[in-house]
Write a protein that holds these residues in place. Sequence first.
Motif, short mmCIF file in Angstrom:
data_model
loop_
_atom_site.label_atom_id
_atom_site.label_comp_id
_atom_site.label_asym_id
_atom_site.label_seq_id
_atom_site.Cartn_x
_atom_site.Cartn_y
_atom_site.Cartn_z
N TRP A 1 -16.94 -7.37 34.09
CA TRP A 1 -15.88 -6.38 33.89
C TRP A 1 -16.39 -5.31 32.94
O TRP A 1 -17.12 -5.61 32.00
CB TRP A 1 -14.65 -7.03 33.26
CG TRP A 1 -13.82 -7.86 34.18
CD1 TRP A 1 -13.82 -9.22 34.25
CD2 TRP A 1 -12.86 -7.40 35.12
NE1 TRP A 1 -12.91 -9.64 35.20
CE2 TRP A 1 -12.30 -8.54 35.74
CE3 TRP A 1 -12.40 -6.14 35.51
CZ2 TRP A 1 -11.33 -8.45 36.72
CZ3 TRP A 1 -11.43 -6.05 36.48
CH2 TRP A 1 -10.90 -7.19 37.09
N ARG A 2 -15.99 -4.07 33.18
CA ARG A 2 -16.20 -2.96 32.24
C ARG A 2 -14.85 -2.33 31.98
O ARG A 2 -14.03 -2.21 32.89
CB ARG A 2 -17.11 -1.88 32.84
CG ARG A 2 -18.53 -2.26 33.03
CD ARG A 2 -19.36 -1.10 33.58
NE ARG A 2 -18.91 -0.68 34.91
CZ ARG A 2 -18.42 0.52 35.24
NH1 ARG A 2 -18.31 1.46 34.33
NH2 ARG A 2 -18.07 0.80 36.46
N MET A 3 -14.61 -1.92 30.75
CA MET A 3 -13.35 -1.25 30.43
C MET A 3 -13.67 0.13 29.88
O MET A 3 -14.61 0.29 29.10
CB MET A 3 -12.57 -2.05 29.37
CG MET A 3 -11.19 -1.49 29.12
SD MET A 3 -10.27 -2.49 27.94
CE MET A 3 -10.19 -1.35 26.58
N GLU A 4 -12.89 1.10 30.31
CA GLU A 4 -13.05 2.45 29.77
C GLU A 4 -11.69 3.13 29.72
O GLU A 4 -10.77 2.76 30.45
CB GLU A 4 -14.04 3.27 30.59
CG GLU A 4 -13.64 3.50 32.01
CD GLU A 4 -14.71 4.21 32.82
OE1 GLU A 4 -14.33 5.03 33.66
OE2 GLU A 4 -15.90 3.95 32.62
N ALA A 5 -11.59 4.10 28.86
CA ALA A 5 -10.38 4.91 28.77
C ALA A 5 -10.55 6.11 29.69
O ALA A 5 -11.61 6.74 29.70
CB ALA A 5 -10.14 5.37 27.35
N GLN A 6 -9.53 6.40 30.45
CA GLN A 6 -9.53 7.59 31.28
C GLN A 6 -8.86 8.71 30.48
O GLN A 6 -8.64 8.57 29.28
CB GLN A 6 -8.78 7.32 32.59
CG GLN A 6 -9.41 6.24 33.43
CD GLN A 6 -10.78 6.64 33.94
OE1 GLN A 6 -10.94 7.66 34.57
NE2 GLN A 6 -11.77 5.81 33.67
N ALA A 7 -8.49 9.78 31.11
CA ALA A 7 -7.85 10.89 30.41
C ALA A 7 -6.59 10.42 29.70
O ALA A 7 -5.82 9.62 30.22
CB ALA A 7 -7.51 12.00 31.40
N SER A 8 -6.40 10.90 28.50
CA SER A 8 -5.17 10.62 27.75
C SER A 8 -4.78 11.89 27.01
O SER A 8 -5.60 12.77 26.76
CB SER A 8 -5.38 9.46 26.77
OG SER A 8 -6.33 9.79 25.80
#
Length: 145
Positions: free
Chosen positions: A42-49
Amino acid sequence: MMLSDIVWNDAYARARLVAEEQDIPLVDVLMQPPEDRPPVHWRMEAQASHSDRLGAGEDAMEEQGEIALHLTVRIGRISTPDALTYCKAMSIAFRVELPDMPQWPVGLYYDGQSLYPPDPDTTGNWATMSLMIRYRYQDRTEPPA
């Protein structure tokens, strides 16, 4: 302010618990180069906020954005039905409060979700199934201490 540490830390804690239960590593992309990553992870990232005050003169802010959880698989390692089962379990961790999960932080709401399957026309050795989780986080603005 964009992505709050409260949002990132809560989402990462939830994702890590699910990943550990699945015996699939949650990779920190800043700490592990691509060539060292396991064949299923699994990889986690933040998208646009984005964030803004809740109203003129208010000391409360609302941040909105998306957290992306990518189940990344070396081709041939797991089947599509298995990948969907893993994604569903990850999804549930952001939809309901489970006994072994941390309590929701005050002001954090996980809203809708979307699942993007791998593109069958992608070439190469890796495929990714992406779970997108929309969130809202409300907090008070405080001057720096």
